[in-house]
Design an enzyme around this catalytic site. Structure first.
Site, short mmCIF file in Angstrom:
data_model
loop_
_atom_site.label_atom_id
_atom_site.label_comp_id
_atom_site.label_asym_id
_atom_site.label_seq_id
_atom_site.Cartn_x
_atom_site.Cartn_y
_atom_site.Cartn_z
CB SER A 233 -1.34 0.23 1.19
OG SER A 233 -1.70 -0.81 1.22
CD GLU B 24 -4.67 -1.28 -10.98
OE1 GLU B 24 -4.67 0.08 -10.39
OE2 GLU B 24 -3.59 -1.45 -11.52
C1 LIG Z 1 -3.95 -11.82 -7.48
C2 LIG Z 1 -2.51 -10.70 -7.68
C3 LIG Z 1 -2.22 -9.71 -8.20
C4 LIG Z 1 -1.50 -8.51 -7.90
N1 LIG Z 1 -0.93 -7.89 -9.13
C5 LIG Z 1 -0.24 -7.10 -9.24
C6 LIG Z 1 1.04 -6.25 -10.23
O1 LIG Z 1 0.91 -6.88 -11.04
N2 LIG Z 1 1.88 -5.54 -10.11
C7 LIG Z 1 2.26 -4.76 -8.80
O2 LIG Z 1 2.41 -4.23 -8.90
N3 LIG Z 1 0.81 -5.33 -7.32
C8 LIG Z 1 0.04 -6.29 -7.93
N4 LIG Z 1 -0.76 -7.47 -6.51
C9 LIG Z 1 -0.02 -6.43 -5.62
C10 LIG Z 1 -1.70 -5.37 -4.84
O3 LIG Z 1 -1.62 -4.26 -5.42
C11 LIG Z 1 -0.98 -5.60 -3.28
O4 LIG Z 1 -1.51 -6.81 -2.68
C12 LIG Z 1 -2.33 -4.63 -2.61
O5 LIG Z 1 -1.67 -2.91 -3.26
C13 LIG Z 1 -1.50 -4.60 -0.88
O6 LIG Z 1 -0.22 -4.57 -0.81
P1 LIG Z 1 0.20 -5.61 0.36
O7 LIG Z 1 -1.00 -7.20 0.15
O8 LIG Z 1 1.49 -5.20 0.58
O9 LIG Z 1 -1.44 -4.90 1.78
P2 LIG Z 1 -0.91 -3.91 3.26
O10 LIG Z 1 -0.51 -3.07 2.16
O11 LIG Z 1 0.50 -4.76 3.65
O12 LIG Z 1 -2.28 -4.02 3.14
C14 LIG Z 1 -2.77 -5.29 4.69
C15 LIG Z 1 -3.91 -4.73 5.74
O13 LIG Z 1 -3.50 -3.48 6.39
C16 LIG Z 1 -4.17 -2.51 6.18
N5 LIG Z 1 -3.54 -1.04 6.15
C17 LIG Z 1 -2.28 -0.99 5.57
N6 LIG Z 1 -2.31 0.19 5.34
C18 LIG Z 1 -3.49 1.37 5.96
C19 LIG Z 1 -3.56 2.34 6.67
N7 LIG Z 1 -3.04 3.73 6.64
N8 LIG Z 1 -4.70 2.37 7.31
C20 LIG Z 1 -5.25 1.32 7.84
N9 LIG Z 1 -5.21 -0.32 7.49
C21 LIG Z 1 -4.41 0.37 6.97
C22 LIG Z 1 -5.30 -2.59 4.57
O14 LIG Z 1 -6.26 -1.97 4.80
C23 LIG Z 1 -4.68 -3.94 4.65
O15 LIG Z 1 -6.42 -4.51 5.19
C24 LIG Z 1 -1.42 -7.87 -6.85
C25 LIG Z 1 -1.74 -8.80 -5.73
C26 LIG Z 1 -2.74 -9.82 -5.79
C27 LIG Z 1 -2.65 -10.92 -4.96
#
Ligand SMILES: Cc1cc2nc3c(=O)[nH]c(=O)nc-3n(C[C@H](O)[C@H](O)[C@H](O)COP(=O)(O)OP(=O)(O)OC[C@H]3O[C@@H](n4cnc5c(N)ncnc54)[C@H](O)[C@@H]3O)c2cc1C
Length: 680
Positions: free
Chosen positions: A148, A427
């Site tokens: 994120s 996204e």
């Molecule tokens: C099938 C799949 C395809 C993907 N394809 C791509 C791709 O092609 N290219 C690419 O670059 N990425 C890709 N992604 C990555 C995707 O964009 C990320 O998984 C997404 O942005 C979330 O990041 P994270 O997994 O690190 O979750 P985190 O950011 O760690 O979030 C985990 C939890 O923490 C919470 N959280 C985080 N920050 C806060 C805050 N400030 N306040 C309150 N709550 C918060 C969130 O709500 C969530 O519930 C893909 C992911 C999947 C699963």
């Protein structure tokens, strides 16, 4: 209090379809006619390897049709049609969601990044092969440690003037690129986001074009590629991991539209502020987020079509004294499940259509309008959240509405559930995106850049918060007139008065926002308060404001959509559906409206009984409402619909009712459905 509405007459689904098809009707028609065959339909029971192989082959085939180029510049064979490109992705989402995501990665994310962040030299070199899928690619932003908060990515790309090359490096495991679509199997090149360092100074996150595999498909030296393996859904998409061990990247592989590195290492950019530059770069990629929201909408429509059609023929329990059992769509609680969800789907469709239009105009404008760009990003974030959460809820509900049949893979719903689940996360995680919407509401769009969860100095933001003047989003004049026409005392106003409904959602948004602003200002004025605590204490309140804002703008978009509808019967039907959206939204928020004295207990009860009246009124039109989505029958690929007992008869009765009302039902959805119905 309720008014007595004029009874609804049968509506030709084709008339409704025309309204829904909207500005990009031609793109939708073309997809139905040219791609609406069974080869694009989802396939059940495949292994991951089989799914990947099929989806890769289909992606190649799709490239050959040329229907993926709409969003690219004309000089490379595209159509400079950003809106059309999103709508074509939405259409694919009616069919196979793995294919939609794979296409989205190749042409939306990878191709879109080269287009938006690169320059002519890079467009000339790569866009033709990207468009033809001769060069499969990845969009490598997320790292294991940061999804994120992508401003904090740890991959580095350091420039060396002596060799005039960059050194791309993954410093530790958490900096590995993760979940990257197209990485595990097909990708030959990646747009890699990394911290740019030149002349010893960090310049923030930039994008680099990096070859990752050779012609034989083997990883290039210094590149380690891993496979994310089986996922909950989207089996046909090869998500993987990428690490770089001091990989040399030529200077001209920096996508340098927003920041350039000269041969001697001097850095230049037209945007001085690093954070601002980063968010401007991200802003150009808004199309991906809009496409995911729209695709969630398509998946929701498919789920509702299956549940409504199943519910029209499925019978359980006979009424006392009756021989025949009751069709389950006649049960009020079944209508309670399906019809409000259907009404919200219509509302979100109009909001999405308006968003796509706005995006098309903003991205295509000759001059960059920064305020319009920020507003677009906020709207895209809000509707992505609304559409994807609605999809998750509604697909589950549709699954339950089909009972045990809904659990069988051959009936499509399990795949819809599994494939769309992650739409709430990729996204942009929905909770994080809601904060982006809230931030827009609080600070306006001036000087308010910052990482999504950084929020800047509390004092600064507290000074910047705008007065709560709500901006109208759609059909401004009409909506203002409707709101102004509402008489003073709420109790005297019909619940179906559109002005009252608009004013009620508007008033809630303003009140919640006012409260959040007061709390933020108070927190910031407290001596010694830590900025993090000031915001953290108000975080839920702020997100509630964002949610209330989304409910309001979605209603406004629905009202504007009805205004564009010329067919009187279709307009009357849409108006009742809009009542159902507005009143079921108010009903869901009853607790708040009662707590804040916005509804008396008597009026709150009247909301529920009016919703029930609307369900009864809309029951005969459920089928019309889903037929108007005009999903090609072959794409539904749902066994229980193919066997629909009494289907021909039901359709014949439906058509007879239309004819009795003076409507000739030969067009579009109804006709298509009949022609494609399997022999009974
Ligand atoms: C099938 C799949 C395809 C993907 N394809 C791509 C791709 O092609 N290219 C690419 O670059 N990425 C890709 N992604 C990555 C995707 O964009 C990320 O998984 C997404 O942005 C979330 O990041 P994270 O997994 O690190 O979750 P985190 O950011 O760690 O979030 C985990 C939890 O923490 C919470 N959280 C985080 N920050 C806060 C805050 N400030 N306040 C309150 N709550 C918060 C969130 O709500 C969530 O519930 C893909 C992911 C999947 C699963």
């Amino acid at each position: 209090m309720t008014s007595t509405p004029t009874p609804l007459t049968p509506v030709d689904p084709a008339r409704l379809q025309e309204v829904l098809d909207g500005r990009w009707a031609q793109v939708r028609r073309d997809a139905r006619e040219q791609l609406g065959g069974a080869q694009y339909a989802p396939v059940y029971g495949e292994s991951m390897a089989e799914a990947r192989e099929r989806v890769t082959a289909l992606t190649q085939e799709l490239a050959r049709t040329g229907r993926v180029s709409l969003g690219f510049p004309r000089e490379y064979g595209g159509a400079d049609d950003a809106g059309g490109s999103v709508v074509s992705v939405e259409m694919l989402a009616f069919a196979d969601l793995s294919l939609m995501v794979k296409a989205g990665v190749q042409w939306g994310l990878f191709g879109g990044a080269v287009h938006a962040l690169g320059t002519k030299r890079q467009h000339d070199a790569y866009l033709p092969d990207i468009m033809s899928f001769a060069l499969p690619g990845c969009f490598a932003m997320t790292e294991t440690g940061h999804g994120s908060d992508v401003q904090q990515l740890r991959t580095t790309c350091s420039y060396d003037p002596a060799t005039q090359t960059f050194d791309l490096h993954t410093p530790h495991q958490a900096a590995r690129k993760d979940y990257i679509g197209n990485a595990a199997q097909d990708g030959r090149m990646a747009v890699v986001f990394a911290q740019l360092v030149t002349l010893g100074e960090g310049r923030g996150v930039h994008a680099f074009l990096v070859p990752i595999r050779d012609e034989q498909g083997d990883p290039l030296p210094g590149v380690t590629i891993g496979d994310d393996g089986p996922k909950a859904g989207l089996l046909g998409v090869d998500n993987g991991r990428l690490s770089f061990d001091h990989v040399t990247v030529p200077r001209d592989m920096l996508l340098d539209r927003y920041g350039q590195v000269a041969a001697d290492g001097t850095y230049t950019s037209s945007i001085a502020n690093e954070t601002r530059r980063f968010f401007t770069m991200l802003g150009t990629l808004v199309r991906g987020r809009v496409s995911v929201g729209g695709s969630a909408g398509s998946a929701t429509k498919v789920a509702l079509e299956i549940a409504v059609r199943y519910g029209d023929t499925r019978r359980q329990f006979a009424a006392p004294g009756e021989d025949r059992e009751v069709v389950i769509n006649d049960y009020r609680v079944h209508q309670r499940k399906l019809l409000p969800a259907l009404a919200t789907t219509y509302a979100l469709h109009f909001a999405q259509e308006e968003l796509v239009s706005r995006m098309h105009d903003v991205l295509g404008a000759a001059e960059v309008d920064e305020a319009a760009q920020r507003e677009l990003e906020s709207r895209a974030a809000g509707l992505k959240v609304a559409n994807t959460w609605h999809a998750t809820r509604t697909i589950q509900l549709a699954r339950e509405a089909c009972g045990g049949a809904g659990y069988l893979a051959e009936n499509r719903l399990p795949a819809l559930k599994a494939d769309t689940d992650v739409f709430t996360t990729f996204e942009g995680d929905n909770t994080v995106l809601l904060q982006l919407v809230a931030k827009g509401l609080l600070t306006g769009y001036r000087d308010a850049f910052g990482s999504l969860d950084g929020w800047g100095r509390a004092q600064f933001v507290a000074e910047q918060v705008r007065e709560t003047v709500l901006e109208r989003t759609a059909a401004r004049g009409l909506i203002q007139r409707l709101v102004d026409a509402v008489p003073g005392r709420d109790d005297d106003v019909a619940l179906t008065d559109r002005g009252w409904q608009l004013r009620t959602l508007e008033d809630r948004e303003k009140h919640i926002l006012d409260g959040a602003i007061k709390r933020l200002r108070k927190g910031a004025a407290t001596p010694g308060a830590r900025p993090f605590d000031v915001f953290n204490d108000v975080q839920d309140h702020v997100l509630e404001a964002a949610q209330a804002h989304i409910d309001r703008i979605v209603l406004e978009a629905f009202v504007a959509g009805i205004e564009r509808t010329t067919d009187p019967a279709a307009r009357a039907l849409l108006s009742r559906v809009c009542d159902l959206y507005a009143l079921s939204t108010i009903e869901a928020g009853k607790g708040w409206f009662l707590e804040h004295g916005r509804l008396t207990p008597t009026r709150a009860k009247a909301v529920t009984s009016t919703v029930n009246d609307l369900l009864g009124e809309l029951r005969p039109h459920m089928r019309t409402l889903v037929d108007a989505f005009a999903v090609p029958e072959a794409w539904l690929n749902c066994a229980v619909l193919a066997e629909e007992p009494g289907r021909q008869q039901a359709m014949a009765e439906h058509d007879a009712a239309l004819r009795a009302a003076g409507v000739e039902p030969q067009q579009a959805a109804t006709a298509t459905a009949l022609q494609m119905a399997p022999a009974q």
